[in-house]
Design a protein around this motif. Structure first.
Motif, mmCIF file in Angstrom:
data_model
loop_
_atom_site.group_PDB
_atom_site.id
_atom_site.type_symbol
_atom_site.label_atom_id
_atom_site.label_comp_id
_atom_site.label_asym_id
_atom_site.label_seq_id
_atom_site.Cartn_x
_atom_site.Cartn_y
_atom_site.Cartn_z
ATOM 1 N N PRO A 1 -0.055 -4.886 9.716
ATOM 2 C CA PRO A 1 1.035 -5.811 9.356
ATOM 3 C C PRO A 1 1.946 -5.291 8.255
ATOM 4 O O PRO A 1 3.145 -5.527 8.264
ATOM 5 C CB PRO A 1 0.281 -7.070 8.909
ATOM 6 N N SER A 2 1.384 -4.538 7.312
ATOM 7 C CA SER A 2 2.177 -4.091 6.166
ATOM 8 C C SER A 2 2.946 -2.804 6.414
ATOM 9 O O SER A 2 3.963 -2.544 5.768
ATOM 10 C CB SER A 2 1.271 -3.899 4.949
ATOM 11 N N SER A 3 2.466 -1.988 7.360
ATOM 12 C CA SER A 3 3.080 -0.668 7.534
ATOM 13 C C SER A 3 3.556 -0.352 8.944
ATOM 14 O O SER A 3 4.264 0.633 9.143
ATOM 15 C CB SER A 3 2.105 0.424 7.071
ATOM 16 N N GLY A 4 3.163 -1.126 9.946
ATOM 17 C CA GLY A 4 3.654 -0.904 11.302
ATOM 18 C C GLY A 4 2.621 -0.325 12.248
ATOM 19 O O GLY A 4 1.419 -0.356 11.976
ATOM 20 N N ALA A 5 3.116 0.229 13.359
ATOM 21 C CA ALA A 5 2.249 0.744 14.419
ATOM 22 C C ALA A 5 2.053 2.247 14.251
ATOM 23 O O ALA A 5 3.018 3.002 14.135
ATOM 24 C CB ALA A 5 2.858 0.444 15.787
ATOM 25 N N ARG A 6 0.800 2.668 14.246
ATOM 26 C CA ARG A 6 0.471 4.081 14.056
ATOM 27 C C ARG A 6 -0.358 4.583 15.229
ATOM 28 O O ARG A 6 -1.248 3.889 15.730
ATOM 29 C CB ARG A 6 -0.319 4.258 12.756
ATOM 30 N N VAL A 7 -0.054 5.790 15.693
ATOM 31 C CA VAL A 7 -0.817 6.405 16.776
ATOM 32 C C VAL A 7 -2.222 6.684 16.279
ATOM 33 O O VAL A 7 -2.411 7.244 15.187
ATOM 34 C CB VAL A 7 -0.157 7.717 17.248
#
Length: 235
Positions: A63-69
């Motif tokens: 939620p705080s930093s986004g979508a990461r692979v």
């Protein structure tokens, strides 16, 4: 329904780009607004596509930093994913009975508030998706994956993610034949209630009961117990 199909198409495109190395393991995908502009769709469709990828274990959403692979899976995850299609219905359910009830029991002891809140949200979203087979299945996959996350055990997470990724299409075929969302949702509610209560034994038993219902549904769809066709159940 149209939005769900669109989300599936976007998820496929994003996954292809990841496989081609546009975003490497550990890299963050662009923000939702950037992806929405790129694909000429709404941010809602992007959000659904990202949740599909999360359910398949391709990305992690923070939620705080986004979508990461996600980082490359462990040897256990790779081995399991490569063997899924050759496993029989009996083999797969024996495996699920070993893995998922214990993941639920650990989740009852270890789950943090963020994961518990998201599990509760999933049930609310499933209730609103009772007429949407694709949407309901995506949420189903996410529910089971997040319980593995809540267990705090990395190997369990890899196993459940591999199951989700490898069996999504066969699960979809059977869910269309024996779609009983109310029963599946009630099973999820029992599991989550026990986890929220911190009742490890209750969570273990609730998950076992849910899987028994899933197995009965798979058999009701005419899925063979053995052979090379694999499991086509849902839950």
């Amino acid at each position: 329904m149209r939005r769900t199909r669109l989300a599936n198409l976007i998820a496929h495109e994003l996954e292809t780009l990841i496989q081609e190395g546009v975003w490497v393991p550990g890299a963050y995908l662009p923000p939702e607004r950037v992806l929405a502009d790129r694909f000429k769709v709404s941010r809602v469709s992007i959000r659904e596509a990202l949740r599909l990828l999360e359910a398949r274990g391709v990305i992690e959403i923070h939620p705080s930093s986004g979508a990461r692979v996600r980082s490359s899976t462990t040897a256990v995850g790779h081995l399991l994913a490569s063997r899924l299609e050759g496993l029989s219905l009996t083999d797969l359910f024996e495996f699920r009975y070993i893995v998922e009830p214990e993941a639920a029991a650990l989740a009852a002891k270890r789950a943090d508030k963020d994961v518990l809140d998201r599990l509760a949200e999933i049930l609310t979203e499933q209730e609103a998706s009772l007429q949407d087979v694709h949407g309901f299945l995506a949420l189903d996959l996410e529910f089971h994956r997040l319980i593995a996350v809540a267990s705090g055990n990395g190997v369990l997470q890899e196993m459940v993610s591999a199951l989700n990724a490898g069996l999504r299409e066969t699960r979809l075929r059977a869910i269309k034949a024996t779609f009983d969302p109310i029963r599946s949702l009630e099973g999820h509610r029992r599991v989550l209630k026990a986890i929220l209560s911190g009742d490890a034994d209750g969570a273990r038993q609730a998950m076992r009961q849910h899987l028994k219902e899933v197995e009965a549904s798979a058999l009701g769809a005419g899925v063979p117990r053995g052979g090379d066709e694999g499991w086509e159940g849902h839950g």
